[in-house]
Design a protein around this motif. Structure first.
Motif, PDB file in Angstrom:
ATOM      1  N   MET A 121       1.612  -2.187   7.326  1.00  0.00           N
ATOM      2  CA  MET A 121       2.761  -2.928   6.817  1.00  0.00           C
ATOM      3  C   MET A 121       2.393  -4.385   6.538  1.00  0.00           C
ATOM      4  SD  MET A 121       5.955  -2.334   6.106  1.00  0.00           S
ATOM      5  CE  MET A 121       7.605  -2.467   6.610  1.00  0.00           C
ATOM      6  N   ALA A 122       1.629  -4.992   7.438  1.00  0.00           N
ATOM      7  CA  ALA A 122       1.223  -6.384   7.230  1.00  0.00           C
ATOM      8  C   ALA A 122       0.335  -6.506   6.004  1.00  0.00           C
ATOM      9  CB  ALA A 122       0.506  -6.909   8.463  1.00  0.00           C
ATOM     10  N   ARG A 123      -0.508  -5.486   5.790  1.00  0.00           N
ATOM     11  CA  ARG A 123      -1.381  -5.508   4.608  1.00  0.00           C
ATOM     12  C   ARG A 123      -0.555  -5.417   3.329  1.00  0.00           C
ATOM     13  NH1 ARG A 123      -6.651  -5.092   3.042  1.00  0.00           N
ATOM     14  NH2 ARG A 123      -7.026  -3.882   1.166  1.00  0.00           N
ATOM     15  N   GLN A 124       0.489  -4.613   3.345  1.00  0.00           N
ATOM     16  CA  GLN A 124       1.342  -4.481   2.159  1.00  0.00           C
ATOM     17  C   GLN A 124       2.017  -5.817   1.847  1.00  0.00           C
ATOM     18  OE1 GLN A 124       4.550  -1.678   2.446  1.00  0.00           O
ATOM     19  NE2 GLN A 124       4.868  -1.642   0.262  1.00  0.00           N
ATOM     20  N   ARG A 125       2.485  -6.507   2.885  1.00  0.00           N
ATOM     21  CA  ARG A 125       3.098  -7.831   2.668  1.00  0.00           C
ATOM     22  C   ARG A 125       2.085  -8.808   2.096  1.00  0.00           C
ATOM     23  NH1 ARG A 125       6.608  -7.578   7.785  1.00  0.00           N
ATOM     24  NH2 ARG A 125       4.569  -7.410   8.679  1.00  0.00           N
ATOM     25  N   GLN A 126       0.837  -8.728   2.581  1.00  0.00           N
ATOM     26  CA  GLN A 126      -0.212  -9.597   2.078  1.00  0.00           C
ATOM     27  C   GLN A 126      -0.482  -9.293   0.602  1.00  0.00           C
ATOM     28  OE1 GLN A 126      -4.017  -9.115   3.975  1.00  0.00           O
ATOM     29  NE2 GLN A 126      -4.782 -11.048   3.217  1.00  0.00           N
ATOM     30  N   ASN A 127      -0.534  -8.015   0.246  1.00  0.00           N
ATOM     31  CA  ASN A 127      -0.736  -7.632  -1.151  1.00  0.00           C
ATOM     32  C   ASN A 127       0.392  -8.153  -2.031  1.00  0.00           C
ATOM     33  OD1 ASN A 127      -3.129  -6.317  -0.616  1.00  0.00           O
ATOM     34  ND2 ASN A 127      -2.217  -4.289  -0.561  1.00  0.00           N
ATOM     35  N   GLN A 181       2.307 -10.685  -1.503  1.00  0.00           N
ATOM     36  CA  GLN A 181       2.185 -12.142  -1.601  1.00  0.00           C
ATOM     37  C   GLN A 181       1.069 -12.519  -2.583  1.00  0.00           C
ATOM     38  OE1 GLN A 181       1.250 -14.104   2.110  1.00  0.00           O
ATOM     39  NE2 GLN A 181       2.346 -15.932   1.476  1.00  0.00           N
TER      40      GLN A 181
END
Length: 51
Positions: free
Chosen positions: A1-7, A9
Protein backbone atom coordinates in the motif's frame (compact mmCIF):
# COMPACT_ATOMS: atom_id res chain seq x y z
CA UNK A 1 0.00 0.00 0.00
CA UNK A 2 2.82 2.42 0.83
CA UNK A 3 4.45 1.63 -2.50
CA UNK A 4 1.21 2.41 -4.34
CA UNK A 5 1.01 5.80 -2.60
CA UNK A 6 4.62 6.45 -3.57
CA UNK A 7 3.85 5.58 -7.20
CA UNK A 8 0.82 7.88 -7.20
CA UNK A 9 2.91 10.69 -5.77
CA UNK A 10 5.64 10.15 -8.39
CA UNK A 11 3.08 10.12 -11.19
CA UNK A 12 1.60 13.40 -9.92
CA UNK A 13 5.07 14.99 -9.70
CA UNK A 14 5.91 13.96 -13.26
CA UNK A 15 2.60 15.37 -14.50
CA UNK A 16 3.33 18.65 -12.73
CA UNK A 17 6.98 18.98 -13.74
CA UNK A 18 6.65 17.74 -17.31
CA UNK A 19 3.24 18.96 -18.38
CA UNK A 20 2.42 21.66 -15.83
CA UNK A 21 -0.72 19.86 -14.61
CA UNK A 22 -1.81 20.63 -11.08
CA UNK A 23 -3.26 17.13 -10.84
CA UNK A 24 -4.47 14.26 -12.97
CA UNK A 25 -8.08 13.23 -13.24
CA UNK A 26 -8.89 9.93 -11.52
CA UNK A 27 -9.36 8.18 -14.86
CA UNK A 28 -5.97 9.38 -16.09
CA UNK A 29 -4.34 8.16 -12.89
CA UNK A 30 -6.04 4.78 -13.26
CA UNK A 31 -4.75 4.33 -16.80
CA UNK A 32 -1.17 5.19 -15.83
CA UNK A 33 -1.28 2.83 -12.84
CA UNK A 34 -2.54 -0.01 -15.06
CA UNK A 35 0.29 0.55 -17.53
CA UNK A 36 2.91 0.65 -14.77
CA UNK A 37 1.48 -2.56 -13.32
CA UNK A 38 2.17 -4.25 -16.66
CA UNK A 39 -1.45 -4.65 -17.73
CA UNK A 40 -2.43 -4.41 -21.38
CA UNK A 41 -4.25 -1.09 -21.48
CA UNK A 42 -6.43 0.73 -23.96
CA UNK A 43 -7.63 4.18 -22.98
CA UNK A 44 -9.95 6.25 -25.12
CA UNK A 45 -10.32 9.67 -23.60
CA UNK A 46 -11.89 12.85 -24.93
CA UNK A 47 -9.68 15.69 -26.10
CA UNK A 48 -10.26 19.40 -26.21
CA UNK A 49 -12.34 19.52 -23.05
CA UNK A 50 -11.82 21.93 -20.19
CA UNK A 51 -11.75 21.24 -16.48
Amino acid sequence: MARQRQNIQQIQEIAQNTFGYESLKPEQQEVIEAILAGHDTLAIMPTGSTN
